[in-house]
Scaffold this motif. Structure first.
Motif, mmCIF file in Angstrom:
data_model
loop_
_atom_site.group_PDB
_atom_site.id
_atom_site.type_symbol
_atom_site.label_atom_id
_atom_site.label_comp_id
_atom_site.label_asym_id
_atom_site.label_seq_id
_atom_site.Cartn_x
_atom_site.Cartn_y
_atom_site.Cartn_z
ATOM 1 N N GLY A 1 0.810 -1.213 0.000
ATOM 2 C CA GLY A 1 0.000 0.000 0.000
ATOM 3 C C GLY A 1 0.843 1.263 0.000
ATOM 4 N N VAL A 2 1.926 1.254 0.788
ATOM 5 C CA VAL A 2 2.820 2.416 0.828
ATOM 6 C C VAL A 2 3.546 2.570 -0.509
ATOM 7 N N ALA A 3 3.870 1.438 -1.141
ATOM 8 C CA ALA A 3 4.505 1.495 -2.461
ATOM 9 C C ALA A 3 3.564 2.134 -3.481
ATOM 10 N N VAL A 4 2.309 1.724 -3.470
ATOM 11 C CA VAL A 4 1.328 2.300 -4.386
ATOM 12 C C VAL A 4 1.141 3.787 -4.099
ATOM 13 N N LEU A 5 1.040 4.162 -2.827
ATOM 14 C CA LEU A 5 0.905 5.566 -2.447
ATOM 15 C C LEU A 5 2.064 6.387 -3.006
ATOM 16 N N THR A 6 3.266 5.867 -2.878
ATOM 17 C CA THR A 6 4.462 6.578 -3.339
ATOM 18 C C THR A 6 4.461 6.759 -4.850
ATOM 19 N N GLU A 7 4.058 5.735 -5.577
ATOM 20 C CA GLU A 7 4.066 5.843 -7.041
ATOM 21 C C GLU A 7 2.914 6.688 -7.563
ATOM 22 N N ILE A 8 1.806 6.750 -6.854
ATOM 23 C CA ILE A 8 0.752 7.705 -7.213
ATOM 24 C C ILE A 8 1.306 9.123 -7.102
ATOM 25 N N ALA A 9 1.985 9.388 -5.989
ATOM 26 C CA ALA A 9 2.563 10.719 -5.787
ATOM 27 C C ALA A 9 3.543 11.063 -6.900
ATOM 28 N N ARG A 10 4.367 10.118 -7.301
ATOM 29 C CA ARG A 10 5.378 10.388 -8.327
ATOM 30 C C ARG A 10 4.718 10.810 -9.650
ATOM 31 N N ARG A 11 3.646 10.131 -10.000
ATOM 32 C CA ARG A 11 2.974 10.439 -11.266
ATOM 33 C C ARG A 11 2.204 11.749 -11.192
ATOM 34 N N LEU A 12 1.661 12.068 -10.043
ATOM 35 C CA LEU A 12 0.971 13.347 -9.899
ATOM 36 C C LEU A 12 1.956 14.512 -9.939
ATOM 37 N N VAL A 13 3.121 14.336 -9.342
ATOM 38 C CA VAL A 13 4.143 15.398 -9.367
ATOM 39 C C VAL A 13 4.579 15.682 -10.799
ATOM 40 N N LYS A 14 4.702 14.640 -11.610
ATOM 41 C CA LYS A 14 5.189 14.812 -12.987
ATOM 42 C C LYS A 14 4.122 15.376 -13.916
ATOM 43 N N GLY A 15 2.855 15.300 -13.508
ATOM 44 C CA GLY A 15 1.779 15.742 -14.374
ATOM 45 C C GLY A 15 1.475 17.226 -14.233
ATOM 46 N N PRO A 16 0.445 17.693 -14.920
ATOM 47 C CA PRO A 16 0.066 19.113 -14.850
ATOM 48 C C PRO A 16 -0.337 19.507 -13.428
ATOM 49 N N ALA A 17 -0.118 20.771 -13.099
ATOM 50 C CA ALA A 17 -0.497 21.271 -11.774
ATOM 51 C C ALA A 17 -2.016 21.192 -11.605
ATOM 52 N N MET A 18 -2.452 20.934 -10.378
ATOM 53 C CA MET A 18 -3.873 20.832 -10.063
ATOM 54 C C MET A 18 -4.313 22.030 -9.241
ATOM 55 N N ASP A 19 -5.603 22.244 -9.163
ATOM 56 C CA ASP A 19 -6.119 23.365 -8.379
ATOM 57 C C ASP A 19 -5.981 23.112 -6.881
ATOM 58 N N ARG A 20 -6.355 21.939 -6.442
ATOM 59 C CA ARG A 20 -6.362 21.649 -5.006
ATOM 60 C C ARG A 20 -5.044 21.055 -4.535
ATOM 61 N N ASP A 21 -4.727 21.298 -3.267
ATOM 62 C CA ASP A 21 -3.621 20.595 -2.629
ATOM 63 C C ASP A 21 -3.946 19.103 -2.556
ATOM 64 N N VAL A 22 -2.910 18.294 -2.627
ATOM 65 C CA VAL A 22 -3.056 16.857 -2.409
ATOM 66 C C VAL A 22 -2.109 16.464 -1.277
ATOM 67 N N TYR A 23 -2.660 15.866 -0.240
ATOM 68 C CA TYR A 23 -1.872 15.425 0.910
ATOM 69 C C TYR A 23 -1.643 13.916 0.825
ATOM 70 N N PHE A 24 -0.463 13.509 1.286
ATOM 71 C CA PHE A 24 -0.092 12.096 1.307
ATOM 72 C C PHE A 24 0.272 11.743 2.751
ATOM 73 N N LEU A 25 -0.408 10.755 3.299
ATOM 74 C CA LEU A 25 -0.217 10.368 4.700
ATOM 75 C C LEU A 25 0.206 8.915 4.784
#
Length: 497
Positions: free
Chosen positions: A317-341
């Motif tokens: 689960g932590v591995a998936v969380l980390t790779e979601i974050a990596r792909r979101l960082v590389k993509g276009p900026a979003m309007d809302r903040d995204v928190y990772f816990l």
């Protein structure tokens, strides 16, 4: 038929056969797998579930290594600290209190004179460090099917028939209803040894949720016979009255004192919180979470494998969380903040997320959606999705819209909701934060149950060559799409909660 007609017929047949073969190949074609992503997920799991991390138990060197590894991954990819606390950047401290029973005793009196009950016929336990109930009248409440009024319970010890039930629901209700303590008569199959085996497991709470030191006692039928000797009352008569229509609680000619103590250990642990800032942070935020903790060394010699590595639960689960974050960082900026816990102490009562909810880095009402990720390395590629928490939040229609866009199927029904209380999202739901798990792992209940009955919470949950990461990789892609959907205020207004 002419030669020309025959030639045309053969051509048509050949074309039809070719088309049929193409359709057949399309029907049986397997979904395209992201093998590079699967390899990256496996690398994270191999690291976090290695023996070097000693099972990632909170408060140990295994925690320190976990925090260093994840913190570096998140920092290097471009996340910023999400604690919003300059004094505790990235790592939000959580203090957990672990307690295990130490001693317990009960003293019975009648008309001021002590009634002898053997110590081995009674036991007592407390939820706090020490619990003491001074001499109090004993009120027989039968099977506890109806809780007496507070005025009737106040200042009294409620005596309850076990009635073959091992859960503590009735005891908790009586304590909440005003009883000073609960004394359960073991008139079924349970013994004091059974109770002791259950209670010897350490229980954990947050330091901020210091319990009141409530006391629960247990007495055998032989012990109760001693306590009632000379009163004209017997267990058989009490059982008969409890089974009779119109049963009403009755005071016994008996007073009891209960005392119990616990051994207490304070554990300093941490939540890891990262953030991907949005362009319009005042418009709310999306939260993704996965617990990083496991049980540490969970077996004893002469067993060869002593460590619960927690590869599936929840390094995956932590591995998936980390790779979601990596792909979101590389993509276009979003309007809302995204928190990772990456939360701590999930295995001991969802405590890390409870601490997050008590002291959040942003107002909880600002969280438009929270997605928990737990034990995902189970389903093969091409598996449908299930929603743990289906029907409990306003998120379902939006998730369905994303599924249609991403060409993912969501299984019918809410069978996965049987697990809703057993995952971190439940702690957020208690604070009215819309939280669900959207996961391929829970789309096949027999498959997840097979894991629960096998390697779950055992040393066998280690990284194996056969670990299934096809569904987990697809879940990464789906969560990226979901986050982008929910991070867009025009699609999901903050008031939609």
């Amino acid at each position: 038929m002419s030669r020309r007609q025959c030639t045309i017929s053969r051509t048509v047949i050949a074309l039809l056969l070719a088309a049929g073969l193409a359709l057949s190949q399309t029907a049986i074609a397997k979904p395209k797998r992201d093998l590079a992503l699967e390899a990256q997920l496996k690398a994270h799991i191999a690291e976090l579930a290695s023996d070097a991390y000693e099972g990632r138990e909170p408060g140990t060197d295994g925690e320190a290594k976990t925090m260093r590894y994840l913190g570096k991954q998140w920092f290097d990819m471009g996340l910023v600290s999400g604690t919003n606390d300059p004094g505790n950047a990235w790592f939000a401290p959580v203090t957990v209190i672990s307690r295990e029973p130490d001693s317990g005793r009960a003293v019975f009196t009648r008309k001021g004179r002590r009634v002898y009950v053997p110590a081995e016929a009674v036991s007592a336990y407390t939820s706090g460090k020490r619990g003491l109930v001074e001499p109090s009248p004993v009120l027989f409440v039968g099977k506890g099917e109806a809780i007496p009024p507070r005025a009737e319970l106040a200042g009294r010890i409620a005596m309850l028939l076990d009635a073959g039930r091992e859960d503590s629901t009735r005891q908790s209700a009586l304590l909440e209803g005003g009883a000073t303590a609960v004394l359960t008569v073991l008139d079924g199959d349970r013994t004091l040894e059974n109770v002791a085996a259950q209670r010897q497991r350490a229980t954990s709470t947050l330091a901020s949720e210091e319990p009141d030191g409530e006391v629960e006692g247990f007495i055998t039928t032989e012990g109760l016979a001693r306590a009632l000797a000379g009163t004209g009352q017997t267990l058989a008569a009490l059982q008969a009255s409890a089974a009779a229509p119109g049963f009403a609680p009755r005071l016994l000619d008996l007073t009891a004192t209960l005392e119990a103590t616990s051994l207490e250990t304070r554990i300093k642990t941490h939540n890891l919180i990262g953030k991907l800032p949005g362009r319009k942070p005042d418009g709310g935020a999306v939260l993704l979470l996965a617990h990083w903790d496991h049980f540490g060394k969970c077996a004893e010699s002469p067993a060869e494998d002593l460590i619960c590595n927690g590869a599936i639960d929840n390094a995956s689960g932590v591995a998936v969380l980390t790779e979601i974050a990596r792909r979101l960082v590389k993509g276009p900026a979003m309007d809302r903040d995204v928190y990772f816990l990456a939360s701590t102490a999930e295995e001991t009562g969802l405590l890390g997320v409870r601490a997050f909810a008590e002291n959040p880095p942003l107002p909880l009402k600002q969280i438009v959606a929270a997605f928990n990720i737990d034990s995902v390395a189970i389903a093969p590629a091409g598996s449908p999705l299930a929603i743990v928490g289906k029907g409990m939040t306003p998120l379902d229609p939006h998730i369905a819209a994303v599924a249609r866009r991403e060409k993912r199927k969501i299984v019918d029904g809410d069978a996965a909701n049987s697990y809703v209380r057993r995952q971190d999202g439940w702690a957020l739901l208690q604070h009215d934060v819309p939280a669900v798990m959207v996961t391929s792992a829970w789309s096949d209940i027999p498959r997840i149950e097979a894991f629960m009955e096998g390697d779950y919470h055992r040393p066998g949950d280690a990284l194996k060559p056969t670990i299934e990461l096809g569904g987990a990789a697809e879940d990464v892609a789906f969560h990226v799409a979901m986050v982008r959907w929910f991070a867009t205020p025009k699609r999901v207004p903050l008031t939609a909660k």
